[in-house]
Design an enzyme around this catalytic site. Structure first.
Site, PDB file in Angstrom:
ATOM      1  N   GLY A 102      -3.654  -1.267 -12.410  1.00 37.91           N
ATOM      2  CA  GLY A 102      -2.954  -0.194 -13.116  1.00 37.91           C
ATOM      3  C   GLY A 102      -2.020  -0.733 -14.177  1.00 37.91           C
ATOM      4  O   GLY A 102      -0.896  -0.247 -14.351  1.00 37.91           O
ATOM      5  N   TYR A 116       0.190  11.852  -0.071  1.00 35.36           N
ATOM      6  CA  TYR A 116       0.808  10.777  -0.856  1.00 35.36           C
ATOM      7  C   TYR A 116       1.713   9.932   0.038  1.00 35.36           C
ATOM      8  O   TYR A 116       1.657   8.692   0.009  1.00 35.36           O
ATOM      9  CB  TYR A 116       1.607  11.368  -2.013  1.00 35.36           C
ATOM     10  CG  TYR A 116       2.308  10.323  -2.867  1.00 35.36           C
ATOM     11  CD1 TYR A 116       1.575   9.423  -3.635  1.00 35.36           C
ATOM     12  CD2 TYR A 116       3.696  10.244  -2.905  1.00 35.36           C
ATOM     13  CE1 TYR A 116       2.204   8.466  -4.417  1.00 35.36           C
ATOM     14  CE2 TYR A 116       4.337   9.295  -3.683  1.00 35.36           C
ATOM     15  CZ  TYR A 116       3.590   8.408  -4.439  1.00 35.36           C
ATOM     16  OH  TYR A 116       4.215   7.456  -5.208  1.00 35.36           O
TER      17      TYR A 116
END
Length: 316
Positions: free
Chosen positions: A20, A174
């Site tokens: 990322g 999450y």
């Protein structure tokens, strides 16, 4: 501790892989690592976005040694392909940074719930397949840095419904994935210690940093109101992405960073400020949960680690 990016030691002759790397914390970590001489392998889902990010870094660091590689953590075949391309290379630091946050339920290419699949399983698979590439024969230990979130404190590992098929809450999913990150980091450290490996594993969190991560949930659900609210909250509360990257950079480079530790901002409610060592949630230290999660993750991904079953304890 008032550690800043100016305290990063020389990173010449070190190779860092960061997932990322094209935005947010990953991009700022890439910038500072390159500024200090590291060779940075930037892994991204989109090579085009990765190349644009690399160009952005080169505007600040003209001699940056960067390489952009495709690696989609939501596709185990992409992870395997990337790991195969690195065969024969040595890695000093692996930063498991990429992630998605609070999105409507969807599935990865392999049928995993996306947040659990990308944030945890993709990084579990990647780390296992890069294990042999870690430079463990040098003077300094190789490091694996896994980026979690303060939201992990709300997380529980629901082994009966890991993929959120029976019941799904985007924030609960999450939190589960971020707790999995910390459990994984600690379990990997226990196995490194048991093997007497010249390698360390640690977890970090960025606090509340102003990045694009907060907008992916509202964008995926089409909520303009939530997106507007996030913009206001980021402007008022969040620290910069540069500050949010400091715990990652500290764990990756500081000589006194320790395996089995958890680092995050030490300021207001641990949401901003310079990095410090902190305690993670009680659940994150549960060894039985960590080992069960490890075994389940190995079964789901088909990735096994050439490390012994852990007998060592984390340092106090």
């Amino acid at each position: 501790m008032s550690w800043t990016a100016d305290d990063i030691p020389d990173q010449g002759d070190r190779t860092v892989v960061i997932t990322g790397a094209n935005s947010g914390i990953g991009l700022e970590a890439t910038r500072e690592l390159a500024r200090n001489g590291a060779t940075v392998i930037m892994t991204c889902r989109s090579v085009d976005r990765g190349e644009n990010a690399a160009d952005d870094v080169r505007e600040d660091v003209p001699d940056a040694d960067l390489r952009v590689e495709e690696c989609d953590l939501g596709d185990l075949e992409s992870v395997r392909s990337f790991a195969d391309r690195l065969e024969g290379e040595e890695i000093d630091v692996l930063i498991n940074n990429a992630g998605v946050m609070a999105i409507p339920r969807s599935e990865t290419e392999d049928g995993f719930e996306t947040q659990f699949g990308v944030n945890h399983l993709g990084h579990f698979a990647l780390t296992g397949q890069l294990l042999a590439a870690l430079a463990t024969d040098g003077d300094d230990p190789a490091r694996v840095v896994t980026v979690s979130s303060g939201v992990h404190e709300r997380g529980e590992i629901d082994f009966d419904d890991l993929q959120g098929e029976d019941s799904y809450d985007k924030w609960g999913a999450y939190a589960q994935s971020k707790l999995a990150n910390v459990l994984f980091a600690y379990e990997l450290e226990r196995r490194f210690l048991t093997a007497d490996a010249n390698a360390e594993s640690m977890a970090v969190h960025p606090g509340y940093a102003n990045t694009q991560l907060q907008f992916r949930g509202p964008e995926a659900s089409g909520s303009r109101l939530r997106k507007a609210a996030m913009k206001v909250l980021n402007a008022i509360v969040a620290q910069s992405a540069e500050m949010g990257a400091l715990p990652t950079l500290y764990a990756a480079t500081a000589p006194d960073a320790e395996g089995g530790a958890y680092y995050g901002p030490g300021g207001l409610m641990n949401m901003r400020g310079a990095p410090e060592r902190q305690a993670s949630s009680d659940r994150s230290y549960d060894e039985e949960t960590a080992r069960r999660l490890w075994d389940v993750s190995s079964d789901l991904t088909g990735v096994t680690y050439d490390l012994p079953e852990p007998t060592a304890e984390l340092p106090a």
